[in-house]
Design an enzyme around this catalytic site. Structure first.
Site, PDB file in Angstrom:
ATOM      1  N   TYR A 189       0.814  -1.213   0.000  1.00 42.28           N
ATOM      2  CA  TYR A 189       0.000   0.000   0.000  1.00 42.28           C
ATOM      3  C   TYR A 189       0.850   1.267   0.000  1.00 42.28           C
ATOM      4  O   TYR A 189       0.315   2.376   0.019  1.00 42.28           O
ATOM      5  CB  TYR A 189      -0.968   0.019   1.182  1.00 42.28           C
TER       6      TYR A 189
ATOM      7  N   LYS B 139       3.435 -14.005   5.596  1.00 44.31           N
ATOM      8  CA  LYS B 139       3.582 -14.955   4.488  1.00 44.31           C
ATOM      9  C   LYS B 139       5.091 -15.183   4.283  1.00 44.31           C
ATOM     10  O   LYS B 139       5.596 -15.194   3.153  1.00 44.31           O
ATOM     11  CB  LYS B 139       2.907 -14.384   3.229  1.00 44.31           C
TER      12      LYS B 139
ATOM     13  N   ASP C  45      -2.455 -17.300   5.441  1.00 43.88           N
ATOM     14  CA  ASP C  45      -3.607 -18.017   4.874  1.00 43.88           C
ATOM     15  C   ASP C  45      -4.228 -18.936   5.916  1.00 43.88           C
ATOM     16  O   ASP C  45      -5.452 -19.056   6.028  1.00 43.88           O
ATOM     17  CB  ASP C  45      -3.256 -18.766   3.573  1.00 43.88           C
TER      18      ASP C  45
ATOM     19  N   ASP D 176      -5.453  -5.616   6.104  1.00 41.21           N
ATOM     20  CA  ASP D 176      -6.654  -5.039   5.511  1.00 41.21           C
ATOM     21  C   ASP D 176      -7.675  -6.146   5.259  1.00 41.21           C
ATOM     22  O   ASP D 176      -8.862  -6.024   5.573  1.00 41.21           O
ATOM     23  CB  ASP D 176      -6.265  -4.349   4.191  1.00 41.21           C
TER      24      ASP D 176
END
Ligand code: NAD
Length: 482
Positions: A130, A177, A210, A234
């Site tokens: 972002y 991740k 995940d 987010d």
């Protein structure tokens, strides 16, 4: 004598923004919050006035002087046009900590009711994808830089720990991740492991993002505080809000060293704007977070309890949370919350303490390695040639230079020398060019010579140095690269 009022910048925003702001301000006043509002504009109104950032200077000045903002949703064009004014405000004031509490509320029936969901998602708010650093590298291939820094991770992780302490919470899950993005997401995991020992009494854990999304759905009650990077946060904070009744009731704060901005998680809901139907609870609960931030725990608790009583009794709820057919409008709901001020619900308020924000020196963070070597460069090339032909032409151009071609990759998979498998090829190649041996320093002369000799024969758009810091490779291998 009356307690002095705290100045807060109020941004009424777009769509349902003005309606939910009015309702929130009425309830705050009735609830005894001592606030003096400084009205300012941002978003659609500013874009329409031709202010490209969506944030007029007067608005920025107002927030800089009050240090506090309550902001309604601002609309952002999707996939085209100007940058989000929300993101501009967060980045301008370096509001690096996005705090999104997710708590089962009384009277709001969801498939997860009774699971006692009560967690806070702490999202890094200014780095990562972002940061908005994007390029079209060829006419059909776009790139977005994912920047994650050591101090950026340390700030958000220490803020998450500070928040856990302030709210008496005992578990902090860091979600990344790092299994795939070992350097960018891996930074957050490594910093988490480095600093967690400073917070005895709070149990740290790491969960891959995940699986975190999966766990949030199958066993949400296990989470206490979850800290994660910008885009991950987010997404999972919206998911988590969905577990307890949706965006209409989800508040958030954006915290930085110089300013704090409080807002609803939801957007401007243009479909229902101006109809008096909007649910003001999310902005109101954000205002409750603001009151706690400025130390007015009494007014915060009083207003929060009035909301809980209203939800518990289920009278005069807005359509998004009422029983089917029983919804009223924003004003009736607002009146009901005001009527319930002073009452106590069956749902306890937490014993909140002020969050002690970690202090960061106001200077450029810089950490030079003791030893810096250059192994080579990755040159990103636009080419419609097959890998064998591109490799041959590159090798021809490189003849007599300091660099040799080690491999070509296409979207991160080695395609020359062939490494097996079959890749769909696009006109965007990564050529890994190595020096004969790791060279101390930057080898800028060799690189300038390299670019000079490729000029005219190969179209490149991006070069990355393959560095080694203190003997450690500071670059990733391609998929299939030996
Ligand atoms: P949205 O949150 O505005 O709407 C999603 C759905 O939730 C809609 O059905 C809407 O009617 C409903 N809803 C949202 N808030 C509600 C409320 N308070 N009461 C009752 N129902 C409510 O999301 P969107 O449609 O994706 O976005 C609309 C605009 O808002 C876009 O321009 C987007 O960029 C902007 N946006 C702004 C922010 C922000 O200011 N922080 C956040 C998200 C989206």
């Amino acid at each position: 004598m009356d307690t002095p009022r705290t100045k807060v910048t109020a941004i009424a925003g777009d769509g349902i923004g003005p309606e939910v702001m009015r309702a929130t301000q009425r309830i705050l006043e009735a609830g005894g919050a001592r606030i003096e509002w400084e009205n300012a504009i941002a978003g659609g109104e500013a874009f329409r006035k031709g202010i490209a950032t969506g944030c007029p200077q007067e608005t920025l000045d107002s927030i800089a002087s009050t240090g506090l903002a309550l902001k309604s949703p601002l609309e952002t064009p999707v996939g085209f046009g100007e940058k989000s004014a929300n993101v501009t405000l967060r980045k301008f004031f370096e509001l690096y900590g996005n705090i999104r509490p997710v708590r089962e509320l009384p009277g709001i029936r969801t498939p997860f009711s009774g699971r006692h969901i009560d967690m806070v998602i702490v999202r890094e708010n200014v780095e990562d994808l972002y940061a908005g650093i994007e390029y079209e590298q060829t006419a059909g291939v776009a790139e977005c830089l994912k920047l994650m820094s050591d101090p950026g991770c340390e700030r958000i992780l220490r803020l998450a720990y500070a928040l856990a302490r302030a709210e008496g919470r005992s578990k902090l899950a860091c979600s990344t991740k790092a299994n795939i993005m070992k350097m960018s997401e891996g930074t957050m995991k490594r910093v988490f492991e480095r600093i967690s020992g400073d917070y005895p009494g709070i149990t740290p854990s790491h969960v891959i993002i995940d699986n975190c999304a999966h766990q949030l759905v199958i066993a949400p009650e296990q989470f206490d505080v979850v800290v994660t990077s910008n885009m991950n946060g987010d997404i999972i904070s919206d998911l988590a809000a969905g577990l307890v009744g949706g965006l209409g009731i989800a508040p958030s704060s954006n915290l930085g060293d110089q300013a704090a901005m409080f807002e609803a998680v939801h957007g401007s809901a243009p479909q229902i704007a101006g109809k008096g139907l909007a649910n003001p609870t999310a902005l109101l609960l954000a205002a409750v977070m603001l009151l706690r931030h400025i130390g007015d725990f009494a007014a915060a608790g009083r207003i929060e309890q009035a909301v809980f009583v209203t939800l518990e009794e289920g009278r005069n709820l807005t359509g998004d949370i009422a029983a089917p057919g029983a919804g009223t409008g924003t004003d009736a709901y607002t009146d009901q919350v005001i009527a319930n001020l002073g009452r106590i619900s069956s749902m306890p308020s937490r014993d909140y303490q002020p969050v002690v924000m970690p202090h960061w020196a106001d200077e450029v963070w810089h950490q030079a390695p003791a030893a810096r070597e250059l192994v080579g460069v990755d040159l990103f090339l636009e080419s419609g040639e097959a890998p064998e032909a591109l490799a041959a032409s590159l090798q021809q151009s490189l003849s007599g230079s300091a660099f040799t071609l080690k491999m070509l990759s296409n979207r991160g998979t080695q395609v020359w020398p062939p490494a097996g498998g079959h890749s769909f090829l696009i006109d965007h190649f990564q050529a890994r060019l190595l020096l004969p041996a790791p060279t101390p320093g930057d080898a800028d002369g060799e690189i300038a010579e390299l670019l000079g000799r490729l000029a005219g024969s190969h179209r490149w758009m991006h070069l990355e140095k393959l560095q080694r810091f203190d003997g450690r490779d500071a670059y990733a291998k391609a998929q299939g690269e030996g």
